[in-house]
Design a protein around this motif. Structure first.
Motif, short mmCIF file in Angstrom:
data_model
loop_
_atom_site.label_atom_id
_atom_site.label_comp_id
_atom_site.label_asym_id
_atom_site.label_seq_id
_atom_site.Cartn_x
_atom_site.Cartn_y
_atom_site.Cartn_z
N LEU A 66 -26.03 3.72 6.02
CA LEU A 66 -27.13 3.02 5.37
C LEU A 66 -28.15 3.88 4.68
N GLY A 67 -28.28 5.02 5.07
CA GLY A 67 -29.12 6.02 4.71
C GLY A 67 -30.83 5.86 5.06
N LEU A 68 -30.59 5.60 6.33
CA LEU A 68 -31.96 5.51 7.04
C LEU A 68 -32.36 6.97 7.42
N THR A 69 -33.67 6.97 7.16
CA THR A 69 -34.37 8.53 7.54
C THR A 69 -35.78 8.24 8.36
N GLY A 70 -35.93 9.34 8.86
CA GLY A 70 -37.20 9.44 9.63
C GLY A 70 -37.46 8.32 10.75
N LEU A 71 -38.72 7.87 10.83
CA LEU A 71 -38.70 6.67 11.85
C LEU A 71 -38.09 5.47 11.80
N LEU A 72 -37.62 5.26 10.78
CA LEU A 72 -36.80 3.81 10.42
C LEU A 72 -35.45 4.05 11.16
N GLY A 73 -34.80 5.23 11.04
CA GLY A 73 -33.56 5.63 11.87
C GLY A 73 -33.77 5.56 13.49
N PHE A 74 -34.92 6.16 13.77
CA PHE A 74 -35.22 6.05 15.31
C PHE A 74 -35.29 4.49 15.79
N ALA A 75 -35.97 3.88 14.86
CA ALA A 75 -36.27 2.56 15.23
C ALA A 75 -35.19 1.59 15.33
N PHE A 76 -34.05 1.92 14.34
CA PHE A 76 -32.88 1.39 14.42
C PHE A 76 -32.09 1.70 16.01
N TYR A 77 -32.24 2.83 16.20
CA TYR A 77 -31.43 3.16 17.51
C TYR A 77 -32.17 2.22 18.44
N MET A 78 -33.46 2.34 18.52
CA MET A 78 -34.20 1.61 19.71
C MET A 78 -33.85 0.00 19.64
N LEU A 79 -33.81 -0.38 18.34
CA LEU A 79 -33.36 -1.83 18.01
C LEU A 79 -31.74 -2.24 18.54
N ALA A 80 -30.95 -1.30 18.18
CA ALA A 80 -29.62 -1.32 18.83
C ALA A 80 -29.57 -1.24 20.28
N SER A 81 -30.25 -0.21 20.86
CA SER A 81 -30.16 -0.03 22.51
C SER A 81 -30.85 -1.24 22.96
#
Length: 132
Positions: A66-81
């Motif tokens: 998806l091309g996520l970078t920075g804090l958005l990528g970390f937020a995506f992991y926290m959301l998935a987790s």
């Protein structure tokens, strides 16, 4: 025993001591706070780690594609987790105390430990799709 070898107590001695083998039976047998089987807890922890590792790999690949970078990528992991934690809590149901020491252990165990796996897959797929 004078020879120095260990011999387990006889069944008669165990009965006199009030223990009849197996797990100790008490008024709280099978309720929250009762003794848990160590082998079963270890197996459940292994399965939980397997689920978290698979989630980290799949969500890392997804974030990279998806091309996520920075804090958005970390937020995506926290959301998935967080989503996986909710699914695990729902799957365990009301009797989750039979399988894990606490609901918090079920929901949060391994979240930060699998962050490296997530970052590895995230950066690898991001590089493959968006850089090269």
């Amino acid at each position: 025993d004078p020879s120095g070898t260990y011999s387990p107590p006889s069944a008669e001695a165990a009965k006199r001591a009030g223990h009849q083998g197996g797990t100790p039976a008490g008024p709280h047998q099978g309720s929250p706070g009762s003794a848990l089987n160590g082998a079963a807890l270890q197996h459940n922890a292994f399965l939980l780690t397997y689920c978290r590792t698979a989630l980290a790999a799949v969500s890392g690949c997804t974030a990279g594609i998806l091309g996520l970078t920075g804090l958005l990528g970390f937020a995506f992991y926290m959301l998935a987790s967080g989503y996986l934690s909710c699914l695990l809590l729902a799957k365990a149901g009301r009797a989750r105390w039979r399988y894990f020491p606490s609901a918090w252990a079920l929901a949060s165990s391994g979240v930060m430990g699998e962050l490296i796996t997530y970052i590895t897959f995230w950066t690898f797929l991001y590089g493959m799709v968006h850089v090269y």
